[in-house]
Design an enzyme around this catalytic site. Structure first.
Site, PDB file in Angstrom:
ATOM      1  N   GLY A  61       0.882  -1.175   0.000  1.00 21.31           N
ATOM      2  CA  GLY A  61       0.000   0.000   0.000  1.00 21.31           C
ATOM      3  C   GLY A  61       0.908   1.210   0.000  1.00 21.31           C
ATOM      4  O   GLY A  61       2.104   1.089   0.254  1.00 21.31           O
ATOM      5  N   CYS A  88       5.440  -5.779   1.996  1.00 24.07           N
ATOM      6  CA  CYS A  88       5.695  -4.331   2.024  1.00 24.07           C
ATOM      7  C   CYS A  88       4.806  -3.642   3.070  1.00 24.07           C
ATOM      8  O   CYS A  88       4.958  -3.899   4.261  1.00 24.07           O
ATOM      9  CB  CYS A  88       5.521  -3.748   0.621  1.00 24.07           C
ATOM     10  N   TYR A  89       3.849  -2.811   2.647  1.00 20.60           N
ATOM     11  CA  TYR A  89       2.968  -2.188   3.640  1.00 20.60           C
ATOM     12  C   TYR A  89       2.295  -3.254   4.507  1.00 20.60           C
ATOM     13  O   TYR A  89       2.123  -3.064   5.719  1.00 20.60           O
ATOM     14  CB  TYR A  89       1.893  -1.346   2.940  1.00 20.60           C
ATOM     15  N   HIS A 175       8.789  -6.937  -2.921  1.00 25.18           N
ATOM     16  CA  HIS A 175       7.603  -7.430  -3.632  1.00 25.18           C
ATOM     17  C   HIS A 175       7.898  -8.743  -4.355  1.00 25.18           C
ATOM     18  O   HIS A 175       8.427  -8.723  -5.468  1.00 25.18           O
ATOM     19  CB  HIS A 175       7.123  -6.373  -4.633  1.00 25.18           C
ATOM     20  N   GLU A 177       5.860 -10.547  -5.829  1.00 25.75           N
ATOM     21  CA  GLU A 177       4.935 -10.731  -6.950  1.00 25.75           C
ATOM     22  C   GLU A 177       5.442 -10.157  -8.266  1.00 25.75           C
ATOM     23  O   GLU A 177       4.922 -10.486  -9.328  1.00 25.75           O
ATOM     24  CB  GLU A 177       3.553 -10.147  -6.604  1.00 25.75           C
ATOM     25  N   SER A 229     -21.219  -7.072 -24.957  1.00 27.06           N
ATOM     26  CA  SER A 229     -20.741  -5.823 -25.550  1.00 27.06           C
ATOM     27  C   SER A 229     -19.907  -6.080 -26.797  1.00 27.06           C
ATOM     28  O   SER A 229     -19.638  -5.166 -27.556  1.00 27.06           O
ATOM     29  CB  SER A 229     -19.879  -5.087 -24.531  1.00 27.06           C
ATOM     30  N   GLY A 230     -19.472  -7.320 -26.960  1.00 28.95           N
ATOM     31  CA  GLY A 230     -18.593  -7.586 -28.100  1.00 28.95           C
ATOM     32  C   GLY A 230     -17.164  -7.779 -27.656  1.00 28.95           C
ATOM     33  O   GLY A 230     -16.339  -8.291 -28.388  1.00 28.95           O
ATOM     34  N   GLY A 231     -16.873  -7.349 -26.447  1.00 29.90           N
ATOM     35  CA  GLY A 231     -15.519  -7.541 -25.927  1.00 29.90           C
ATOM     36  C   GLY A 231     -15.352  -8.959 -25.403  1.00 29.90           C
ATOM     37  O   GLY A 231     -16.332  -9.701 -25.260  1.00 29.90           O
ATOM     38  N   ASP A 233     -14.482  -9.951 -22.433  1.00 37.21           N
ATOM     39  CA  ASP A 233     -15.006 -10.196 -21.078  1.00 37.21           C
ATOM     40  C   ASP A 233     -16.472 -10.611 -21.106  1.00 37.21           C
ATOM     41  O   ASP A 233     -16.862 -11.616 -20.512  1.00 37.21           O
ATOM     42  CB  ASP A 233     -14.888  -8.945 -20.195  1.00 37.21           C
ATOM     43  N   SER A 234     -17.282  -9.805 -21.776  1.00 33.47           N
ATOM     44  CA  SER A 234     -18.704 -10.133 -21.745  1.00 33.47           C
ATOM     45  C   SER A 234     -18.989 -11.393 -22.562  1.00 33.47           C
ATOM     46  O   SER A 234     -19.886 -12.164 -22.229  1.00 33.47           O
ATOM     47  CB  SER A 234     -19.563  -8.956 -22.204  1.00 33.47           C
ATOM     48  N   LYS A 375      -7.360 -10.055 -17.339  1.00 35.92           N
ATOM     49  CA  LYS A 375      -7.652 -10.157 -18.757  1.00 35.92           C
ATOM     50  C   LYS A 375      -7.080 -11.435 -19.387  1.00 35.92           C
ATOM     51  O   LYS A 375      -7.763 -12.153 -20.094  1.00 35.92           O
ATOM     52  CB  LYS A 375      -7.039  -8.945 -19.448  1.00 35.92           C
TER      53      LYS A 375
END
Ligand code: XMP
Length: 525
Positions: A61, A88-89, A175, A177, A229-231, A233-234, A375
């Site tokens: 953070g 970290c934080y 970090h 990650e 939507s065409g993307g 994801d949807s 994604k």
């Protein structure tokens, strides 16, 4: 989503203390085949307990633990008896809450640092005594809490990692990650397997089984409406839902808002018919959206106008379908952090119109099966579900569509110019091989044309012209939170530019955007 996890699988919860890297932690854990979810750090203890996590990770953070309003976690997490790793934080917070001493460091540490591991601590098993790590902190741990020992130090930090093996609590100031930390994955793996006792059997195909079971349980016999939507994801979201419930219980709505790319609507609808023989209800709302955008030039106002029109059209269509109980959305975690403000730096950057809005007005319950994914994970899922490769690899496209790629007022005429230029650019990208063997399109994460509200002087034949400027934007990025401009070959840019000015009426100048994010954003609005 509710009802999914309840002890059914190994879950690691990442509590987000406001770092933009938090999502990356969850994703790395999944890469190590352990299911992981990200939750805001102030998630109530009950919710955390209900997930029956095998371990908790407190993310980084940007704040200092003692500053007012700094992210906090429920102290009850330390009494759950599950291993905790603070990054970290997250490490500083753990030290602070467990009676250690955290102070401002005399020197801040950003970027690469050399870590020296002391002895053979469990968290660093199988990694070298000296290793390269990536740091980003301004505070340090002066004294670890009782029960902890210092297990690593770095160039500028006396306590770069601390461990309390008896209570299975660990902290790393760096970090693990990020890719720049040489043995980051091994360190995370040590936390997951020996320390949390995870077997690591989670795979993307397990996700399909678990997600469809959860969707079925949540939907019951209720009717689900899904906006396509065409993307990617949807599309993936809708295919997942289609796998979970019978066709009679699902209506997929494709709202043609007139702000789509060339051939977009046809391609998506055809793909759905092909993969699942799933009928998609196509709603022609082009006039409605154009009317809503008339005279609007402010980017956020455009988003709101599109959002409002969307709600209106969606509601009308939903009413026509009959009683609908659920709304399925393809929201991903990055959409959520950019749109809501958990804490810290994740303040609202842009209003993404697919988040929020509909449920309050329509009193629909949400089904968001992708909300924990990234994604590229969604793309993998799409392939597993049989989605056409062209749709799987399609660059993301914002909800408000071409409205935010057309600076100034949205008119039919300007949309036509933009659509045509964008299509030429994208086709050339797809047809031109890149250095890696794939096409230039595959080598860029997002590419598009932007129509500027500027006219410039040009010359064509013997005459002077005074026409539009078109900007080309192409970026490389893994997570869309940061991005660099794509180094497209000059010859390629020359070809695209020539094709556009020669073919698209109304454009006499083409420019290429060489800005990174930050300080710019990927979209121009
Ligand atoms: P920016 O421009 O913020 O974009 O760097 C990051 C990613 O988000 C997409 N984007 C949107 N997506 N509604 C969406 O659904 C929006 O209003 C919106 N604005 C930006 C953008 O295309 C990029 O992939």
């Amino acid at each position: 989503m509710t009802g999914r996890r309840a002890g059914a699988r190994e879950t690691i919860l990442v509590l987000d203390c406001g770092s933009q890297l938090s999502q990356l932690i969850a994703r790395r854990v999944r890469e190590l085949n352990v299911y992981s979810e990200l939750l805001p750090c102030d998630t109530p203890l009950q919710r955390i307990e209900a997930a029956e996590p095998r371990g908790l990770i407190l993310s980084g953070g940007w704040d200092s633990v003692d500053s007012p309003g700094a992210p906090r976690v429920d102290p009850g997490i330390f009494a759950l008896g599950v291993p905790v790793l603070g990054i970290c934080y997250g490490m500083q917070l753990m030290a602070h809450m467990l009676q250690g001493r955290v102070v401002r460091a005399p020197e801040r540490e950003f970027g690469p640092s050399d870590l020296e591991v002391l002895g053979s601590p469990s968290l660093f098993r199988g990694t070298p005594a000296r290793q390269r790590v990536w740091m980003s902190h301004g505070d340090e741990i002066l004294e670890p809490p009782p029960g902890f020992t210092v297990v690593a130090r770095s160039t500028h930090s006396r306590c770069a990692s601390m461990a309390d093996d008896a209570r299975r609590r660990y902290g790393v100031l760096f970090h693990p990650e990020v890719a720049h930390t040489a043995h980051g994955l091994a360190i995370l793996d040590n936390f997951l397997r020996p320390i949390c006792g995870c077997a690591g059997t989670w795979r993307m195909d397990s996700f399909i089984g678990e997600a469809t079971a959860a969707i079925r349980e949540r939907a019951g016999s209720g009717h689900v409406i899904a906006g396509l939507s065409g993307g990617v994801d949807s599309s993936v979201m809708a295919l997942l839902i289609a796998r979970a419930i019978p066709p009679s219980q699902l209506t997929c709505l494709f709202i043609d808002n007139g702000l789509l790319r060339e051939r977009e609507a046809d391609e998506v609808i055809a793909a759905f018919a092909r993969v699942y023989r799933l009928g998609v209800r196509r709603v022609d709302a082009r006039a409605r959206f154009l009317a809503a955008l008339a005279g609007v030039t402010d980017p956020e106002e455009k988003r709101r106008a599109v959002g409002r029109a969307f709600v209106e059209v969606f509601e009308r269509e939903a009413r026509a379908i009959g009683p609908v109980e659920f709304l399925a959305q393809g929201t991903l975690y990055p959409d959520l952090i950019e749109s809501t403000s958990f804490r810290g730096p994740s303040a609202v950057i842009k209003t993404h119109h697919n988040v929020g809005g509909l449920p309050e007005t329509m009193k629909l319950k949400l089904i968001e099966p992708l909300r924990e994914l990234f994604k590229d994970e969604v793309r993998r899922l799409g392939r597993e579900l049989g989605l056409d490769e062209a749709l799987v690899t399609r660059h993301p496209f914002p909800g408000p569509g071409l409205a935010v790629r057309l600076l100034g007022e949205v008119t039919e005429e300007r949309l036509a110019i933009l659509r045509q230029a964008d299509d030429l650019f994208i086709r050339e990208l797809k047809d031109t091989p890149g250095a890696s063997g794939g096409s230039l399109y595959d080598e860029t994460a997002q590419a598009f044309a932007v129509l500027l509200p500027v006219k410039t002087v040009g010359v064509m034949g013997d005459g002077r012209t005074y026409e539009n400027v078109l900007a080309l934007r192409a970026v490389t990025t893994d997570d869309f939170m940061t991005a660099d401009w794509a180094r497209l070959p000059h010859d390629f840019l020359a070809r695209v530019s020539a094709r556009i000015v020669n073919t698209v009426r109304g454009v006499n100048r083409v420019v290429y955007d060489v800005s990174s994010k930050p300080p710019s954003t990927i979209e121009w609005e």
